[in-house]
Design a protein around this motif. Structure first.
Motif, PDB file in Angstrom:
ATOM      1  N   LEU A  20       2.258  -3.291   0.141  1.00  0.00           N
ATOM      2  CA  LEU A  20       1.826  -2.430  -1.116  1.00  0.00           C
ATOM      3  C   LEU A  20       1.525  -1.133  -0.887  1.00  0.00           C
ATOM      4  CD1 LEU A  20       1.216  -2.849  -4.230  1.00  0.00           C
ATOM      5  CD2 LEU A  20      -1.188  -3.075  -3.698  1.00  0.00           C
ATOM      6  N   GLY A  21       0.372  -0.988   0.390  1.00  0.00           N
ATOM      7  CA  GLY A  21       0.092   0.498   0.531  1.00  0.00           C
ATOM      8  C   GLY A  21       1.130   1.296   1.249  1.00  0.00           C
ATOM      9  N   LEU A  22       2.063   0.715   1.840  1.00  0.00           N
ATOM     10  CA  LEU A  22       3.286   1.562   2.522  1.00  0.00           C
ATOM     11  C   LEU A  22       4.251   1.858   1.364  1.00  0.00           C
ATOM     12  CD1 LEU A  22       3.933  -0.556   5.744  1.00  0.00           C
ATOM     13  CD2 LEU A  22       2.956   1.762   5.585  1.00  0.00           C
ATOM     14  N   LEU A  23       4.575   0.906   0.463  1.00  0.00           N
ATOM     15  CA  LEU A  23       5.505   1.183  -0.406  1.00  0.00           C
ATOM     16  C   LEU A  23       4.874   2.168  -1.451  1.00  0.00           C
ATOM     17  CD1 LEU A  23       6.911  -2.260  -1.306  1.00  0.00           C
ATOM     18  CD2 LEU A  23       8.149  -0.404  -0.416  1.00  0.00           C
ATOM     19  N   LEU A  24       3.543   2.264  -1.727  1.00  0.00           N
ATOM     20  CA  LEU A  24       3.034   3.338  -2.792  1.00  0.00           C
ATOM     21  C   LEU A  24       2.627   4.489  -2.135  1.00  0.00           C
ATOM     22  CD1 LEU A  24       1.051   0.774  -5.177  1.00  0.00           C
ATOM     23  CD2 LEU A  24       3.272   1.766  -5.599  1.00  0.00           C
ATOM     24  N   GLY A  25       2.159   4.336  -1.054  1.00  0.00           N
ATOM     25  CA  GLY A  25       1.408   5.413  -0.001  1.00  0.00           C
ATOM     26  C   GLY A  25       2.573   6.129   0.586  1.00  0.00           C
ATOM     27  N   GLY A  26       3.576   5.522   1.146  1.00  0.00           N
ATOM     28  CA  GLY A  26       4.327   6.410   1.850  1.00  0.00           C
ATOM     29  C   GLY A  26       5.171   7.426   1.278  1.00  0.00           C
ATOM     30  N   PRO A  27       6.047   6.990   0.264  1.00  0.00           N
ATOM     31  CA  PRO A  27       6.894   7.921  -0.536  1.00  0.00           C
ATOM     32  C   PRO A  27       5.803   9.091  -0.865  1.00  0.00           C
ATOM     33  CG  PRO A  27       7.401   5.745  -0.916  1.00  0.00           C
ATOM     34  CD  PRO A  27       6.303   5.515  -0.231  1.00  0.00           C
ATOM     35  N   ALA A  39      -2.423  17.035  -4.072  1.00  0.00           N
ATOM     36  CA  ALA A  39      -2.709  15.630  -5.060  1.00  0.00           C
ATOM     37  C   ALA A  39      -1.949  14.691  -4.362  1.00  0.00           C
ATOM     38  CB  ALA A  39      -2.536  16.083  -6.534  1.00  0.00           C
ATOM     39  N   ASP A  40      -0.668  14.763  -4.119  1.00  0.00           N
ATOM     40  CA  ASP A  40       0.097  13.898  -3.514  1.00  0.00           C
ATOM     41  C   ASP A  40      -0.176  13.385  -2.157  1.00  0.00           C
ATOM     42  OD1 ASP A  40       1.467  13.163  -5.649  1.00  0.00           O
ATOM     43  OD2 ASP A  40       3.347  14.545  -5.235  1.00  0.00           O
ATOM     44  N   LEU A  41      -0.449  14.333  -1.469  1.00  0.00           N
ATOM     45  CA  LEU A  41      -1.061  13.960  -0.100  1.00  0.00           C
ATOM     46  C   LEU A  41      -2.452  13.056  -0.019  1.00  0.00           C
ATOM     47  CD1 LEU A  41      -0.794  17.337   1.732  1.00  0.00           C
ATOM     48  CD2 LEU A  41       0.344  15.321   2.376  1.00  0.00           C
ATOM     49  N   CYS A  42      -3.398  13.582  -0.756  1.00  0.00           N
ATOM     50  CA  CYS A  42      -4.532  12.880  -1.042  1.00  0.00           C
ATOM     51  C   CYS A  42      -4.283  11.499  -1.681  1.00  0.00           C
ATOM     52  CB  CYS A  42      -5.422  13.333  -1.916  1.00  0.00           C
ATOM     53  SG  CYS A  42      -6.338  14.952  -1.430  1.00  0.00           S
ATOM     54  N   PHE A  43      -3.733  11.158  -2.559  1.00  0.00           N
ATOM     55  CA  PHE A  43      -3.246   9.891  -3.234  1.00  0.00           C
ATOM     56  C   PHE A  43      -2.437   9.116  -2.130  1.00  0.00           C
ATOM     57  CE2 PHE A  43      -1.319   6.755  -5.918  1.00  0.00           C
ATOM     58  CZ  PHE A  43      -2.262   6.480  -6.826  1.00  0.00           C
ATOM     59  N   GLY A  44      -1.334   9.565  -1.477  1.00  0.00           N
ATOM     60  CA  GLY A  44      -0.599   8.806  -0.523  1.00  0.00           C
ATOM     61  C   GLY A  44      -1.296   8.371   0.490  1.00  0.00           C
ATOM     62  N   ILE A  45      -2.361   9.375   1.096  1.00  0.00           N
ATOM     63  CA  ILE A  45      -3.224   8.868   2.198  1.00  0.00           C
ATOM     64  C   ILE A  45      -4.239   7.852   1.809  1.00  0.00           C
ATOM     65  CG2 ILE A  45      -5.269   9.640   3.545  1.00  0.00           C
ATOM     66  CD1 ILE A  45      -3.872  12.358   3.768  1.00  0.00           C
ATOM     67  N   GLY A  46      -4.581   8.047   0.429  1.00  0.00           N
ATOM     68  CA  GLY A  46      -5.413   6.729  -0.017  1.00  0.00           C
ATOM     69  C   GLY A  46      -4.957   5.425  -0.242  1.00  0.00           C
ATOM     70  N   MET A  47      -3.420   5.445  -0.739  1.00  0.00           N
ATOM     71  CA  MET A  47      -2.813   4.056  -0.825  1.00  0.00           C
ATOM     72  C   MET A  47      -2.514   3.673   0.609  1.00  0.00           C
ATOM     73  SD  MET A  47      -3.010   3.346  -3.842  1.00  0.00           S
ATOM     74  CE  MET A  47      -2.007   1.877  -3.822  1.00  0.00           C
ATOM     75  N   VAL A  90     -13.789   6.511   2.113  1.00  0.00           N
ATOM     76  CA  VAL A  90     -12.443   7.102   2.405  1.00  0.00           C
ATOM     77  C   VAL A  90     -11.421   7.024   1.396  1.00  0.00           C
ATOM     78  CG1 VAL A  90     -10.764   8.096   3.905  1.00  0.00           C
ATOM     79  CG2 VAL A  90     -13.057   7.428   4.858  1.00  0.00           C
ATOM     80  N   ILE A  91     -11.158   5.623   0.919  1.00  0.00           N
ATOM     81  CA  ILE A  91     -10.113   5.317   0.204  1.00  0.00           C
ATOM     82  C   ILE A  91     -10.559   5.967  -1.091  1.00  0.00           C
ATOM     83  CG2 ILE A  91      -9.186   3.411  -1.354  1.00  0.00           C
ATOM     84  CD1 ILE A  91      -9.374   1.894   1.398  1.00  0.00           C
ATOM     85  N   PHE A  92     -11.711   5.513  -1.698  1.00  0.00           N
ATOM     86  CA  PHE A  92     -12.189   6.151  -2.999  1.00  0.00           C
ATOM     87  C   PHE A  92     -12.311   7.740  -3.139  1.00  0.00           C
ATOM     88  CE2 PHE A  92     -15.938   7.857  -5.695  1.00  0.00           C
ATOM     89  CZ  PHE A  92     -15.405   7.168  -6.749  1.00  0.00           C
ATOM     90  N   ALA A  93     -12.588   8.403  -1.947  1.00  0.00           N
ATOM     91  CA  ALA A  93     -12.609   9.908  -2.015  1.00  0.00           C
ATOM     92  C   ALA A  93     -11.100  10.118  -2.129  1.00  0.00           C
ATOM     93  CB  ALA A  93     -13.368  10.400  -0.911  1.00  0.00           C
ATOM     94  N   ALA A  94     -10.220   9.688  -1.432  1.00  0.00           N
ATOM     95  CA  ALA A  94      -8.967  10.110  -1.409  1.00  0.00           C
ATOM     96  C   ALA A  94      -8.230   9.904  -2.790  1.00  0.00           C
ATOM     97  CB  ALA A  94      -8.118   9.500  -0.171  1.00  0.00           C
ATOM     98  N   LEU A  95      -8.284   8.655  -3.284  1.00  0.00           N
ATOM     99  CA  LEU A  95      -7.733   8.489  -4.470  1.00  0.00           C
ATOM    100  C   LEU A  95      -8.307   9.312  -5.705  1.00  0.00           C
ATOM    101  CD1 LEU A  95      -7.365   4.598  -4.252  1.00  0.00           C
ATOM    102  CD2 LEU A  95      -5.427   6.462  -4.052  1.00  0.00           C
ATOM    103  N   THR A  96      -9.609   9.473  -5.785  1.00  0.00           N
ATOM    104  CA  THR A  96     -10.097  10.247  -6.787  1.00  0.00           C
ATOM    105  C   THR A  96      -9.987  11.789  -6.621  1.00  0.00           C
ATOM    106  OG1 THR A  96     -12.098   8.935  -6.576  1.00  0.00           O
ATOM    107  CG2 THR A  96     -12.428  10.804  -7.625  1.00  0.00           C
ATOM    108  N   ALA A  97      -9.785  12.291  -5.405  1.00  0.00           N
ATOM    109  CA  ALA A  97      -9.529  13.508  -5.093  1.00  0.00           C
ATOM    110  C   ALA A  97      -8.096  13.944  -5.642  1.00  0.00           C
ATOM    111  CB  ALA A  97      -9.528  13.827  -3.581  1.00  0.00           C
ATOM    112  N   GLY A  98      -7.192  12.916  -5.249  1.00  0.00           N
ATOM    113  CA  GLY A  98      -5.747  13.051  -5.650  1.00  0.00           C
ATOM    114  C   GLY A  98      -5.552  12.999  -7.202  1.00  0.00           C
ATOM    115  N   ILE A  99      -6.493  12.239  -8.104  1.00  0.00           N
ATOM    116  CA  ILE A  99      -6.201  12.068  -9.357  1.00  0.00           C
ATOM    117  C   ILE A  99      -6.844  13.497 -10.054  1.00  0.00           C
ATOM    118  CG2 ILE A  99      -7.250  10.937 -11.344  1.00  0.00           C
ATOM    119  CD1 ILE A  99      -6.787   8.393  -9.524  1.00  0.00           C
TER     120      ILE A  99
END
Length: 107
Positions: A20-27, A39-47, A90-99
């Motif tokens: 799930l993390g690879l499929l959503l975060g990788g692309p 935004a995509d960098l932060c969200f991708g790293i978070g996923m 870190v996940i929370f910060a990355a996903l929040t920053a991306g959004i």
């Protein structure tokens, strides 16, 4: 030192979370690199980190739906509670920053 013998426990859930993390975060991460989108960098790293954290401490979906704590959590978990807590922050910060960057700042 990590106890890798715990990998045998909940292998299916570990693979599911990692996939799930690879499929959503990788692309998303690759798209962020290609387009220069922070935004995509932060969200991708978070996923991607969601996948890693799910691999290290998998959540059993049946237990999560019923809001029960799996009594085997300490047996299943790889890594220290401090590691999991740090990853969660870190996940929370990355996903929040991306959004926030994508939908609030660039509006």
């Amino acid at each position: 030192m990590m106890d890798w013998s715990r990998l045998r426990i909940s292998t299916g859930a570990r693979i599911l979370w990692l996939a799930l993390g690879l499929l959503l975060g990788g692309p998303t991460l690759v798209n962020g690199i290609q387009t220069g989108s922070t935004a995509d960098l932060c969200f991708g790293i978070g996923m991607l980190l969601v996948g890693v954290r799910g691999f290290l401490r998998p959540v059993m979906f049946g237990k999560a739906v019923r809001m029960e704590m799996d009594p085997r959590t300490s047996q299943v978990s790889i890594g220290s509670p401090m590691l999991h807590g740090g990853l969660s922050l870190v996940i929370f910060a990355a996903l929040t920053a991306g959004i926030v960057i994508k939908y609030v700042i660039k509006g």
